[in-house]
Design a protein around this motif. Structure first.
Motif, PDB file in Angstrom:
ATOM      1  N   ALA A   1      22.907  44.675  31.410  1.00 24.63           N
ATOM      2  CA  ALA A   1      23.232  45.752  30.474  1.00 24.63           C
ATOM      3  C   ALA A   1      22.539  45.543  29.132  1.00 24.63           C
TER       4      ALA A   1
ATOM      5  N   ARG B   1      28.413  52.801  29.674  1.00 25.29           N
ATOM      6  CA  ARG B   1      27.717  52.609  30.949  1.00 25.29           C
ATOM      7  C   ARG B   1      28.285  51.414  31.709  1.00 25.29           C
ATOM      8  N   VAL B   2      28.599  50.349  30.989  1.00 25.24           N
ATOM      9  CA  VAL B   2      29.224  49.187  31.634  1.00 25.24           C
ATOM     10  C   VAL B   2      30.585  49.581  32.201  1.00 25.24           C
TER      11      VAL B   2
ATOM     12  N   ASN C   1      27.286  49.533  20.108  1.00 27.06           N
ATOM     13  CA  ASN C   1      26.534  50.478  20.941  1.00 27.06           C
ATOM     14  C   ASN C   1      27.506  51.110  21.941  1.00 27.06           C
ATOM     15  N   ASP C   2      28.088  52.239  21.562  1.00 23.60           N
ATOM     16  CA  ASP C   2      29.079  52.875  22.423  1.00 23.60           C
ATOM     17  C   ASP C   2      28.471  53.446  23.699  1.00 23.60           C
TER      18      ASP C   2
ATOM     19  N   GLU D   1      24.230  40.730  29.269  1.00 24.96           N
ATOM     20  CA  GLU D   1      23.750  41.695  28.285  1.00 24.96           C
ATOM     21  C   GLU D   1      22.498  41.135  27.615  1.00 24.96           C
TER      22      GLU D   1
ATOM     23  N   ALA E   1      25.969  52.003  25.510  1.00 27.36           N
ATOM     24  CA  ALA E   1      25.850  50.877  26.435  1.00 27.36           C
ATOM     25  C   ALA E   1      27.214  50.468  26.972  1.00 27.36           C
ATOM     26  N   ALA E   2      28.209  50.443  26.098  1.00 24.32           N
ATOM     27  CA  ALA E   2      29.561  50.060  26.522  1.00 24.32           C
ATOM     28  C   ALA E   2      30.117  51.045  27.546  1.00 24.32           C
TER      29      ALA E   2
ATOM     30  N   THR F   1      26.212  45.577  24.084  1.00 20.66           N
ATOM     31  CA  THR F   1      27.260  46.580  23.876  1.00 20.66           C
ATOM     32  C   THR F   1      27.854  46.550  22.469  1.00 20.66           C
ATOM     33  N   ARG F   2      27.595  45.494  21.710  1.00 20.70           N
ATOM     34  CA  ARG F   2      28.143  45.416  20.359  1.00 20.70           C
ATOM     35  C   ARG F   2      27.515  46.512  19.488  1.00 20.70           C
TER      36      ARG F   2
ATOM     37  N   GLY G   1      20.973  48.669  32.318  1.00 24.23           N
ATOM     38  CA  GLY G   1      21.466  49.519  31.241  1.00 24.23           C
ATOM     39  C   GLY G   1      20.490  50.580  30.796  1.00 24.23           C
TER      40      GLY G   1
END
Length: 364
Positions: free
Chosen positions: A187, A199-200, A193-194, A221, A196-197, A190-191, A251
């Motif tokens: 991925a 998608r996870v 990054n909404d 990540e 990316a989060a 995600t920090r 990702g």
């Protein structure tokens, strides 16, 4: 002597209208007829007149400038989106002012404050991870803005994009339908990054619905760089071969490129020994060998619609607050059934080839 520069009176005399008509056309082009706009545009081009932006801003309280803050320019998807946005805004007589945030909400807030101090009429922001200070600034200054890359119809402010969670669910679900039960994920970070989060979360949901889980050893990540993606794939495949996943959801497409490169370096055959799924459908994805199965995001549409929303809002025209774009699966050569035997191997390869032919036929 320095030659006299062309002024607004010269343009008005050339067209045969008042200076007020010229000013109105420059400041509010939608308020005059298309025929008059064409005549004035032709005169401006012929005479070489350059409107005084500062004077126009004072008279109309508008600078006809839109600001856009993106995480980075080192991203083919952002570059394509900004190009589409700039093309649209230019046709509407607006200038684009661009800044980057480095995926840091504090930096984004400072860049927004800088843009506000320069009188931008509206702002385009990436995602919906913003500081409270930025939200207060937008409200206090009454700056129209829109979040791109997300679709949040439950929020009171504008958004345009796809449902990242649902799209990632579909990507993972496709691999499950092919027969994969050992699915990993490389991925994006995600920090802050909404997208990316989400998608996870979508991948985890698809796995859970099938009684599966994303093992800790099959999840990593990485930053948005090929080298980091290759390192991530290297870590994912560092365990004994019998513990490897048979498919990997990435990702974004650039991460998928890194996984494909590392698989090639290790002598792995894609999709025979490892299926790889991307996200975004960048231009290179259909030219690779094997070509990349991915989720197509209509990037041009997302950014053009963001510009359209702000232009309409600034003109006082009715406009839709939220717009969801169609993110859909594009099956190519990098995915197939998991290898179990010679027969299954052959069937999986045939299925992948057939699906690729079908999608390219549909695309014309």
């Amino acid at each position: 002597m320095k030659p006299k520069s062309v002024g607004i009176r010269d343009v008005a005399k050339h067209v045969g209208v008042s200076t007020a008509s010229i000013s109105r056309t420059l400041n509010s082009p939608e308020s005059v007829s298309s025929e008059l706009r064409m005549r004035i545009d032709a005169a401006i081009a012929e005479l070489g007149y350059i409107p005084d932006a500062a004077a126009r801003a004072l008279s109309s309280r508008r600078t006809r400038t839109i600001g856009a803050i993106i995480p980075t320019v080192d991203n083919a998807m952002f570059a394509r989106g900004i190009e589409a946005l700039q093309s649209y805004l230019s046709l509407q007589g607006y200038l684009l002012l661009l800044a980057t945030s480095g995926y840091d909400p504090e930096t984004e807030a400072r860049q927004a404050q800088n843009m506000a101090s320069r009188g931008v009429d509206g702002l385009i922001l990436r995602g919906d991870t913003h500081t409270d200070a930025l939200r207060r600034l937008l409200a206090a200054q009454q700056i129209p803005f829109i979040n791109v890359g997300v679709y949040h119809p439950d929020k009171p402010y504008a958004s345009v994009g796809g449902d990242n969670g649902a799209a990632a669910w579909r990507a993972c679900r496709y691999l499950i339908e092919l027969g994969h039960r050992r699915i990993g994920m490389v991925a994006a970070l995600t920090r802050n990054n909404d997208r990316a989060a989400a998608r996870v979360a979508g991948v985890r949901r698809a796995l859970a619905e099938s009684g599966l889980a994303l093992r800790a050893s099959w999840y990593i990540e990485v930053p948005y760089h090929l080298d980091d993606a290759r390192q991530g794939a290297r870590w994912l495949l560092s365990s004994p071969r019998e513990d490897w996943p048979t498919a990997v959801v990435c990702g974004n497409d650039v991460i998928a490129y890194g996984v494909l490169l590392e698989a090639e370096r290790r002598g792995l055959k894609v999709p025979d020994e490892l299926s790889v799924m991307g996200f975004d459908d960048l231009e290179w994805s259909r030219h690779l060998r094997p070509s990349l199965t991915t989720m197509h995001v209509p990037t041009d549409e997302v950014w053009s619609r963001a510009g359209e929303y702000l232009v309409n809002a600034l003109s006082g025209r009715q406009t839709t607050l939220h717009h969801e774009v169609d993110v859909h699966l594009v099956v190519r050569e990098s995915t197939a059934r998991p290898w179990t035997s010679g027969a299954a191997h052959s069937a999986g390869s045939d299925m992948g080839t057939q699906a690729t032919q079908e999608i390219f036929h549909a695309d014309g």
